[in-house]
Design a protein around this motif. Structure first.
Motif, PDB file in Angstrom:
ATOM      1  N   ASP A 139      -3.648  -1.926  -5.880  1.00 62.40           N
ATOM      2  CA  ASP A 139      -3.266  -2.246  -4.609  1.00 62.40           C
ATOM      3  C   ASP A 139      -3.745  -3.753  -4.189  1.00 62.40           C
ATOM      4  OD1 ASP A 139      -1.915  -2.416  -2.095  1.00 62.40           O
ATOM      5  OD2 ASP A 139      -3.406  -1.058  -1.209  1.00 62.40           O
ATOM      6  N   HIS A 152      -6.784  -0.184   3.037  1.00 64.72           N
ATOM      7  CA  HIS A 152      -5.669   0.716   3.681  1.00 64.72           C
ATOM      8  C   HIS A 152      -5.423   1.770   2.709  1.00 64.72           C
ATOM      9  CE1 HIS A 152      -3.917  -2.310   6.907  1.00 64.72           C
ATOM     10  NE2 HIS A 152      -5.000  -1.893   7.155  1.00 64.72           N
ATOM     11  N   ASP A 196      -8.067  -4.250  -1.516  1.00 64.18           N
ATOM     12  CA  ASP A 196      -8.012  -5.015  -0.314  1.00 64.18           C
ATOM     13  C   ASP A 196      -9.036  -4.648   0.685  1.00 64.18           C
ATOM     14  OD1 ASP A 196      -7.062  -5.734   2.005  1.00 64.18           O
ATOM     15  OD2 ASP A 196      -5.068  -5.029   2.114  1.00 64.18           O
ATOM     16  N   THR A 203       0.899  -1.254  -0.127  1.00 62.62           N
ATOM     17  CA  THR A 203      -0.007   0.100   0.235  1.00 62.62           C
ATOM     18  C   THR A 203       0.703   1.177   0.192  1.00 62.62           C
ATOM     19  OG1 THR A 203      -1.736  -1.329   1.330  1.00 62.62           O
ATOM     20  CG2 THR A 203      -1.965   1.229   1.329  1.00 62.62           C
TER      21      THR A 203
HETATM   22 MG    MG Z   1      -1.811  -2.996   2.197  1.00 63.09          MG
END
Ligand code: MG
Ligand code: ADP
Length: 357
Positions: free
Chosen positions: A123, A43, A39, A16
């Protein structure tokens, strides 16, 4: 548009951080960048200053076709757009399991923006499940952040195999382009050893048709830097939080290296290089040597996994939404047209799920 998946099935390796700050650096160079939070921990969304609870439609809604990618991306910084994640994404893997063409939903969804951006960066979650398959089907380049500690190479072979499988069955354009060493401690000897192991492993694939045959360790790396660890809680990129720090310097170089097709931009070769780090090997302390048994090679690490040590080591952060790993099966091929649906996520033994990392 260059499409990059930032992938490692381990948590806490710097995915991230790499997505946020590489994207911010590219956007700062005047390039149009869209980042995607795949994700369930959201995050990336949080790091860019948004609250996942406030997201009405994000990557989950795009994957379930309740919303359209081009409608839900948000301009979060100049030149930087985000497809955010909300809590709904937690259920995506199981909900999509019976959907036909489930691996390529994201690829189809980004079609309309193909000519709108210079970069799309995803991500990925810390798993090799359906969300990751969607990322791999939708991109052409895989960037693997890796924290060079003694378990760094555990699972690395499986990660590469997964990319290769997707390359062969779903997405012939997919390649592992680069490996980025993150949280690199120039004072320890192990990073140099891990790097040498990876290089040795990659050398073995040169000239083959596997998806990592041309991959390389990026000629620049990310030093361990406290400012990088502090910036997320302020919802800021490193360039907003502390423009003059190693983290900002390193991610600027990574962005330039990526933009320069993974070459190091010559005039930027300023900070202490990996070669220099390797020269510092003799400063490792006796305690470190005792604490950190060296992993002999990538193959050994994976053999250890097959022999029963199947828990993915977490490099430091909680993994509250660990997803089942993909099972890489030897599939009998009556003809060469094997369907993507044969990439079946499997459910690992429950005991392994519950163990803290
Ligand atoms: Mg992450
Ligand atoms: N170079 C670095 N130096 C210090 N801390 C870092 C660095 N890179 C990432 N971190 C911190 O380490 C943790 C894990 O990084 P993160 O990017 O969230 O990993 P992942 O996305 O792979 O789980 C985060 O708390 C992050 O702020």
């Amino acid at each position: 548009m260059r499409k990059i998946a930032v992938l490692n099935q381990k948590g806490g390796v710097g995915k991230t951080t790499t997505v946020v700050n590489t994207a911010a650096a590219l956007a700062g160079m005047g390039l149009k960048v869209v980042v995607v939070d795949l994700d369930p921990q959201a995050h990336l969304t949080i790091h860019l200053g948004l609250e996942p609870q406030a997201i009405m439609a994000g990557s989950y809604e795009v994957l379930t076709k309740e919303a359209r990618f081009e409608k839900e991306i948000m301009l979060v910084r100049p030149n930087l757009w985000l497809l955010p994640a909300n809590i709904n994404l937690v259920g995506a893997e199981s909900e999509l399991v019976s959907v036909v063409g489930r691996e390529t939903i994201l690829r189809e969804a980004i079609g309309p923006v193909e000519d709108e951006f210079d970069y799309l960066i995803i991500d990925c979650p810390p798993s090799l499940g359906l969300l990751t398959l969607n990322a791999l089907a939708a991109t052409e380049e895989v960037l693997i952040p890796l924290q060079p500690h003694f378990l760094a190479l555990q699972g690395f072979g499986k990660l590469l195999q997964t990319v290769d499988l997707v390359n062969k069955r779903i997405n012939p354009d997919l390649k592992v382009q680069g490996i980025l060493l993150c949280m690199f401690d120039t004072r320890a000897s192990l990073p140099g050893e891990v790097k040498a192991d990876i290089e040795h492993f990659l050398e073995g694939a040169r000239g083959t048709d596997c998806a990592w045959a041309q991959s390389r360790i990026l000629p620049t790396f990310i030093r361990r830097n406290i400012k990088l660890a502090e910036a997320p809680s302020y919802g800021q990129t490193i360039f907003e939080y502390e423009r003059n720090c190693h983290g900002a310097e390193d991610y600027t170089k990574v962005a330039e290296s990526i933009h320069n097709q993974f070459q190091l931009v010559p005039q930027l070769d300023a900070h202490d290089g990996i070669a220099e780090a390797a020269e510092e090997q003799d400063v490792q302390t006796a305690e470190q040597i005792q604490e950190e048994p060296a992993v002999e090679s990538v193959q050994d690490a994976d053999i250890a996994i097959e022999a029963g040590a199947t828990q993915e080591p977490d490099a430091g952060v909680e993994q509250s939404h660990e997803q089942p790993p993909i099972e890489i099966k030897e599939i009998p091929q009556p003809d060469s047209q094997v369907q993507p649906s044969e990439l079946t996520p499997t459910t690992p033994p429950e005991t392994e799920q519950d163990q803290p990392g």
